[in-house]
Write an enzyme that holds these catalytic residues in place. Structure first.
Site, PDB file in Angstrom:
ATOM      1  N   GLN A  13      13.327  23.363 -17.814  1.00  0.00           N
ATOM      2  CA  GLN A  13      12.260  23.190 -18.796  1.00  0.00           C
ATOM      3  C   GLN A  13      12.057  24.406 -19.701  1.00  0.00           C
ATOM      4  O   GLN A  13      11.712  24.258 -20.869  1.00  0.00           O
ATOM      5  CB  GLN A  13      10.959  22.824 -18.093  1.00  0.00           C
ATOM      6  CG  GLN A  13      11.020  21.448 -17.481  1.00  0.00           C
ATOM      7  CD  GLN A  13       9.724  21.058 -16.802  1.00  0.00           C
ATOM      8  OE1 GLN A  13       8.699  21.697 -16.977  1.00  0.00           O
ATOM      9  NE2 GLN A  13       9.775  20.000 -16.021  1.00  0.00           N
ATOM     10  N   PHE A  26      -4.052  16.609 -23.194  1.00  0.00           N
ATOM     11  CA  PHE A  26      -3.405  16.941 -24.461  1.00  0.00           C
ATOM     12  C   PHE A  26      -2.342  18.018 -24.279  1.00  0.00           C
ATOM     13  O   PHE A  26      -1.277  17.942 -24.877  1.00  0.00           O
ATOM     14  CB  PHE A  26      -4.438  17.370 -25.499  1.00  0.00           C
ATOM     15  CG  PHE A  26      -5.215  16.221 -26.064  1.00  0.00           C
ATOM     16  CD1 PHE A  26      -6.594  16.208 -26.010  1.00  0.00           C
ATOM     17  CD2 PHE A  26      -4.564  15.134 -26.634  1.00  0.00           C
ATOM     18  CE1 PHE A  26      -7.316  15.143 -26.519  1.00  0.00           C
ATOM     19  CE2 PHE A  26      -5.273  14.075 -27.147  1.00  0.00           C
ATOM     20  CZ  PHE A  26      -6.656  14.073 -27.081  1.00  0.00           C
ATOM     21  N   GLU A  27      -2.620  19.032 -23.456  1.00  0.00           N
ATOM     22  CA  GLU A  27      -1.618  20.076 -23.227  1.00  0.00           C
ATOM     23  C   GLU A  27      -0.385  19.482 -22.580  1.00  0.00           C
ATOM     24  O   GLU A  27       0.735  19.794 -22.961  1.00  0.00           O
ATOM     25  CB  GLU A  27      -2.200  21.188 -22.361  1.00  0.00           C
ATOM     26  CG  GLU A  27      -3.223  22.040 -23.077  1.00  0.00           C
ATOM     27  CD  GLU A  27      -3.963  22.980 -22.148  1.00  0.00           C
ATOM     28  OE1 GLU A  27      -4.928  23.592 -22.617  1.00  0.00           O
ATOM     29  OE2 GLU A  27      -3.587  23.086 -20.966  1.00  0.00           O
ATOM     30  N   GLY A  28      -0.586  18.624 -21.604  1.00  0.00           N
ATOM     31  CA  GLY A  28       0.554  17.991 -20.948  1.00  0.00           C
ATOM     32  C   GLY A  28       1.346  17.143 -21.914  1.00  0.00           C
ATOM     33  O   GLY A  28       2.570  17.142 -21.912  1.00  0.00           O
ATOM     34  N   ASN A  44       1.680  17.593 -25.120  1.00  0.00           N
ATOM     35  CA  ASN A  44       2.436  18.482 -25.993  1.00  0.00           C
ATOM     36  C   ASN A  44       3.710  18.963 -25.293  1.00  0.00           C
ATOM     37  O   ASN A  44       4.792  18.965 -25.880  1.00  0.00           O
ATOM     38  CB  ASN A  44       1.560  19.661 -26.407  1.00  0.00           C
ATOM     39  CG  ASN A  44       2.223  20.534 -27.445  1.00  0.00           C
ATOM     40  OD1 ASN A  44       3.066  20.077 -28.217  1.00  0.00           O
ATOM     41  ND2 ASN A  44       1.853  21.790 -27.471  1.00  0.00           N
ATOM     42  N   ASP A  45       3.583  19.366 -24.035  1.00  0.00           N
ATOM     43  CA  ASP A  45       4.753  19.825 -23.283  1.00  0.00           C
ATOM     44  C   ASP A  45       5.769  18.711 -23.099  1.00  0.00           C
ATOM     45  O   ASP A  45       6.968  18.923 -23.235  1.00  0.00           O
ATOM     46  CB  ASP A  45       4.329  20.367 -21.912  1.00  0.00           C
ATOM     47  CG  ASP A  45       3.520  21.651 -22.021  1.00  0.00           C
ATOM     48  OD1 ASP A  45       3.596  22.299 -23.082  1.00  0.00           O
ATOM     49  OD2 ASP A  45       2.811  21.987 -21.062  1.00  0.00           O
TER      50      ASP A  45
END
Length: 199
Positions: A107, A6-8, A10-11
């Site tokens: 990024q 999930f964190e990935g 979002n990024d």
């Protein structure tokens, strides 16, 4: 494991938002570059850009173009959103001129642009909803107006903080340093530093 996914995501979505947003600006800059290569044939386009950039350089933006689209009580909040959009456009253009196609590797910069984009989008949603509530005289309209005004002021501050970071040499140097740290961790596929207890 699930949290990493999930964190990935979002990024990745933030990068997608930023890159999708600047894609139009990149196309516009390419067209402008073509026009400048033959200024006589494209005199109107070149003159329009010179006038626009001249106004921007002395601080004259397009003004509160949302003013007549929102309820009169929200005019000040709409003006803040317009200022944010103008600042965002200038920031995107400067970043694209500096990095070109290499922007996809920046990024930290893209994250700041995505944060600003998300706040600008949220502002327009909040203004639209509150304008409708005020126009229809809903019971909750006054409360929504207060919430909208607070949201827009705080959002504007966040947007400007994110965009100002893109101009701050110390912050940009930190981005380069963080990129080096990241490269070292990725190349080792583990933390570079040892355990402080020696374990």
């Amino acid at each position: 494991r699930i949290f990493r996914i999930f964190e990935g995501t979002n990024d990745i979505l933030r990068l997608f938002v930023a890159l999708t947003g600047i894609q139009y600006a990149g196309g516009h800059l390419r067209e402008l570059q073509k026009a400048i290569s033959n200024p006589v044939a494209n005199f109107g386009v070149v003159l329009g850009e010179v006038a626009k950039r001249g106004k921007g350089a002395i601080g004259i933006g397009p003004g509160n173009v949302l003013g007549d689209q929102v309820h009169p009580n929200l005019s000040e909040s709409a003006a803040l959103t317009c200022k944010a959009v103008d600042a965002f456009g200038q920031s995107v253009e400067k970043v694209l001129i500096k990095h070109g196609k290499g922007i996809i590797n920046e990024q930290f910069i893209l994250n700041r642009l995505a944060n600003a984009t998300i706040d600008i989008y949220a502002n327009t949603c909040v203004l639209s909803r509150c304008s409708k509530s005020l126009s229809e005289g809903l019971e909750s309209a006054h409360q929504e107006e207060i919430m909208t005004k607070v949201w827009c002021r705080q959002s504007y501050a966040r947007i400007m903080d994110n965009l100002n970071e893109l101009k701050n040499p110390e912050v940009l140097e930190n981005y380069k340093t963080m990129a080096k740290i990241s490269e070292a961790v990725c190349s080792k596929n583990a933390p570079v530093q040892g355990n402080p207890l020696g374990l």
